[in-house]
Scaffold this motif. Sequence first.
Motif, PDB file in Angstrom:
ATOM      1  N   GLN A 180     -11.781  -3.869  11.401  1.00  0.00           N
ATOM      2  CA  GLN A 180     -11.221  -2.608  10.913  1.00  0.00           C
ATOM      3  C   GLN A 180     -12.036  -1.419  11.392  1.00  0.00           C
ATOM      4  O   GLN A 180     -13.251  -1.514  11.549  1.00  0.00           O
TER       5      GLN A 180
ATOM      6  N   MET B   9      -6.242   3.578   8.397  1.00  0.00           N
ATOM      7  CA  MET B   9      -7.120   2.476   8.751  1.00  0.00           C
ATOM      8  C   MET B   9      -6.442   1.694   9.869  1.00  0.00           C
ATOM      9  O   MET B   9      -5.256   1.370   9.781  1.00  0.00           O
TER      10      MET B   9
ATOM     11  N   GLN C  27     -11.732   2.994  10.694  1.00  0.00           N
ATOM     12  CA  GLN C  27     -10.998   4.114  10.107  1.00  0.00           C
ATOM     13  C   GLN C  27     -10.739   5.188  11.154  1.00  0.00           C
ATOM     14  O   GLN C  27     -11.654   5.636  11.831  1.00  0.00           O
TER      15      GLN C  27
ATOM     16  N   SER D  25      -5.870   3.252   3.769  1.00  0.00           N
ATOM     17  CA  SER D  25      -7.026   2.551   3.206  1.00  0.00           C
ATOM     18  C   SER D  25      -7.439   3.100   1.851  1.00  0.00           C
ATOM     19  O   SER D  25      -8.225   2.478   1.127  1.00  0.00           O
TER      20      SER D  25
ATOM     21  N   ARG E   6       0.838  -1.200   0.000  1.00  0.00           N
ATOM     22  CA  ARG E   6       0.000   0.000   0.000  1.00  0.00           C
ATOM     23  C   ARG E   6       0.873   1.250   0.000  1.00  0.00           C
ATOM     24  O   ARG E   6       2.036   1.205   0.417  1.00  0.00           O
TER      25      ARG E   6
ATOM     26  N   ASP F  40      -6.312  -1.781  11.699  1.00  0.00           N
ATOM     27  CA  ASP F  40      -6.669  -3.152  11.346  1.00  0.00           C
ATOM     28  C   ASP F  40      -6.241  -4.087  12.477  1.00  0.00           C
ATOM     29  O   ASP F  40      -5.100  -4.069  12.917  1.00  0.00           O
TER      30      ASP F  40
END
Length: 233
Positions: A203, A210, A205, A229, A82, A212
């Motif tokens: 999860q 995010m 936000q 995210s 990511r 997790d």
Amino acid sequence: MKTIKLALITLVVITLFAACDATSSDSVTLNSEEVIKPSVTLAEPKSAESISNPKSEPQIQQGFNTTDPVPFIIRTPAKQAREPFFLPDENVKETKNLFHKDYSLNQINSKQFDETAYGFFVVIQYDDGTILDYSLDKVNNKYFVKRFTLAGKYQPHEPFNNIHKDIIYKILEISGADDPELFFQELISSPKITKYKGCTVQQKQSKYAMVDLTSCEFDNRTDLSLYNSKSNP
């Protein structure tokens, strides 16, 4: 005279038989060569097909998994590639000061910290085996979180113990949660995503990332991770 003619006829017949035998032998030899050559050529693809035969794949896969099993947890969302997420300077300072307080020194087994002009990273292992691992990149005097994970033993019902609750709350505060304790309670009470084989994922936000929470029984591991995210893995 009849005897001489008979002898000549016999000689001719014998000669013809001998010629026929020679021709037959030659033709067999040629045919044999013609048959052998393609049979060798055809044998190679058969051998290749047997190697790539789907029936042999489970055996190969089973041997691979036995010697070097792939953890289930790496297939979950937080472990995918990511883009880093931005972190304000104030939160970066909190991150640097987070794990250098005297109260936690007696709980730490080992610690590694490195900072350069391009960012910094920390790896801390606690006495109970829990590991904190995070890395920030510095680009144009701004910091971006590339990795931020607290990994402990498999504890799906009570993630992490009380020793690490202060650390978790600080991580959540860095992620942008206004009330870290309430945020964490809401996180562990959120619906569990079970589509990832062998693992449960929860999860929530926060402002900058995010959060997790992933538990995998087979790997005996529970991770609290921060990631971007908005970027698709």
